[in-house]
Design a protein around this motif. Structure first.
Motif, mmCIF file in Angstrom:
data_model
loop_
_atom_site.group_PDB
_atom_site.id
_atom_site.type_symbol
_atom_site.label_atom_id
_atom_site.label_comp_id
_atom_site.label_asym_id
_atom_site.label_seq_id
_atom_site.Cartn_x
_atom_site.Cartn_y
_atom_site.Cartn_z
ATOM 1 N N UNK A 12 0.816 -1.223 0.000
ATOM 2 C CA UNK A 12 0.000 0.000 0.000
ATOM 3 C C UNK A 12 0.850 1.274 0.000
ATOM 4 N N UNK A 13 2.181 1.132 -0.024
ATOM 5 C CA UNK A 13 3.016 2.332 0.053
ATOM 6 C C UNK A 13 2.705 3.271 -1.115
ATOM 7 N N UNK A 14 2.508 4.536 -0.785
ATOM 8 C CA UNK A 14 2.140 5.526 -1.794
ATOM 9 C C UNK A 14 3.409 6.117 -2.429
ATOM 10 N N UNK A 15 3.710 5.681 -3.652
ATOM 11 C CA UNK A 15 4.918 6.173 -4.331
ATOM 12 C C UNK A 15 4.675 7.511 -5.025
ATOM 13 N N UNK A 16 3.411 7.970 -5.072
ATOM 14 C CA UNK A 16 3.122 9.206 -5.803
ATOM 15 C C UNK A 16 3.789 10.422 -5.155
ATOM 16 N N UNK A 17 4.094 10.306 -3.865
ATOM 17 C CA UNK A 17 4.720 11.460 -3.203
ATOM 18 C C UNK A 17 6.132 11.709 -3.753
ATOM 19 N N UNK A 18 6.703 10.701 -4.414
ATOM 20 C CA UNK A 18 8.015 10.898 -5.041
ATOM 21 C C UNK A 18 7.942 11.994 -6.097
#
Lengths: 151, 228
Positions: free
Chosen positions: B7-13
């Protein structure tokens, strides 16, 4: 192809002169120097695309598979970088003068690297497939470090 | 061992605020003695062969300082972001501990398969309130780290963050209000630099063709994306 390489070498010289003028310009004057630099770089890119096409054809005709691999990698990498340089130079409007000069140093370094790669690797590769006289010493490909003999 | 939550949100990258911090001296390839001292101490303290100050950008992870990399990665100073372990430190904004990547399907495979990476311990690097990268140590053997070594790494990450903050402040990125398009065009140029650096080192005879190809394997995404 020989004539095209000669022309490209002259254009490289011209581009290096323009780069020198940009680097010597005061921050407030730099923007004015970048137009001619971009035009020259753009024209050069177009000539190179022609050379790459011709080089690809002669490598294929001579069955030089290794040459084709090297040509493919170096052409892609230098053209990709050239596109990024041109894109940067087309988006100067939002850059304050205080940022432009340090940013330009990165661009100038990248442009010189592109020229360097082409002169050291691509031109000699093309020349190997022509009946040309040997390239000048500074244009010959450097052997890999494992093949060098210690002085 | 840490597993990457699915579920880790990679969009914050890709957040604009985070990417805007990656600018000026932070992304320069000029060696920085203070950051170099940090990675050397990290490798010495943990007895790991590789240590990095890795800044996670839009397309790549950029090694701002490094010790122990093979020649082709030393030349490229980068891999694709999607191949990196550091992206998870940045996206999760917390340390990542991987004792053996071999059996962990949640991690990208490129670095495991091409370079035999097994152990990874990374701590967040923060600048201007944003998590920009990771101070990490890496080994090709499965490893564990004692609590004392982990604490030492955490302190070194704070030291690296302070140095990065100082470099960033000299650029004063926030005050000059440069347009987003201009910044993105510049970042794109800087992030493609590894492809050119590899070509340059190959042309100078510092890299063999297999070394060049191996490094391009972990920059395949950048190379392919750029070609489109």
């Amino acid at each position: 192809m020989l004539a095209l390489i000669d022309t490209l070498r002259q254009e490289h010289q011209r581009l290096r002169q323009l780069l020198g003028q940009c680097e010597a310009a005061a921050p407030s004057q730099l923007r004015g120097h970048l137009g001619p630099l971009r035009e020259t770089f753009l024209a050069l890119k177009s000539s190179k695309e022609r050379l790459y096409g011709e080089a690809d054809a002669v490598c294929r005709a001579d069955g030089d598979e290794n040459g084709l691999i090297v040509l493919g990698i170096l052409c892609r990498n230098t053209l990709v970088m050239s596109d990024a340089i041109l894109s940067f130079m087309a988006n100067l409007d939002g850059i304050p003068d205080a940022h432009l000069q340090p940013r330009f140093r990165t661009v100038a370094q990248a442009m010189r690297s592109v020229l360097d790669v082409e002169e050291r690797s691509l031109f000699p590769l093309c020349l190997r497939h022509t009946a040309a006289p040997p390239a000048p010493a500074d244009a010959r490909p450097v052997p890999h470090r494992s093949q060098r003999v210690a002085p | 061992m840490s597993r990457i939550p699915s579920t880790m949100d990679l969009s914050r990258l890709d957040s604009d605020a985070r990417l805007r911090v990656l600018d000026g001296p932070l992304m320069e390839r000029t060696p920085d003695p203070a950051l170099q001292a940090v990675v050397e101490e990290a490798a010495r303290t943990t007895d790991f062969p590789i240590a990095l100050v890795s800044l996670v950008g839009s397309r790549i992870q950029f090694f701002r300082a490094q010790v122990g990399l093979p020649p082709e990665l030393e030349a490229a100073r980068a891999t694709d972001r999607c191949s990196s372990f550091c992206q998870f430190v940045v996206a999760g904004e917390r340390p990542l501990q991987v004792e053996d990547a071999e059996g962990d399907p949640s991690l990208p495979r490129e670095l495991v398969e091409r370079y035999g990476i097994r152990a990874y311990f990374g701590f967040p690097l923060r600048v201007g309130g944003q998590t920009v990268g990771s101070l990490c140590v890496i080994d090709v053997r499965a490893r564990q780290l004692a609590a004392g070594s982990l604490e030492a790494l955490a302190r070194l990450a704070e030291r690296a963050s302070a140095r990065l903050e100082s470099l960033a402040s000299s650029w004063a990125f926030a005050s000059l209000g440069e347009g987003d398009r201009a910044h993105r065009a510049w970042l794109e140029l800087v992030e493609r630099q590894p492809l050119l650096s590899l070509s340059e080192q190959f042309s100078r005879g510092a890299l063999s063709l297999p070394e060049l190809q191996r490094a391009l394997g972990v920059l395949a995404h950048l190379s392919g994306e750029a070609e489109k």
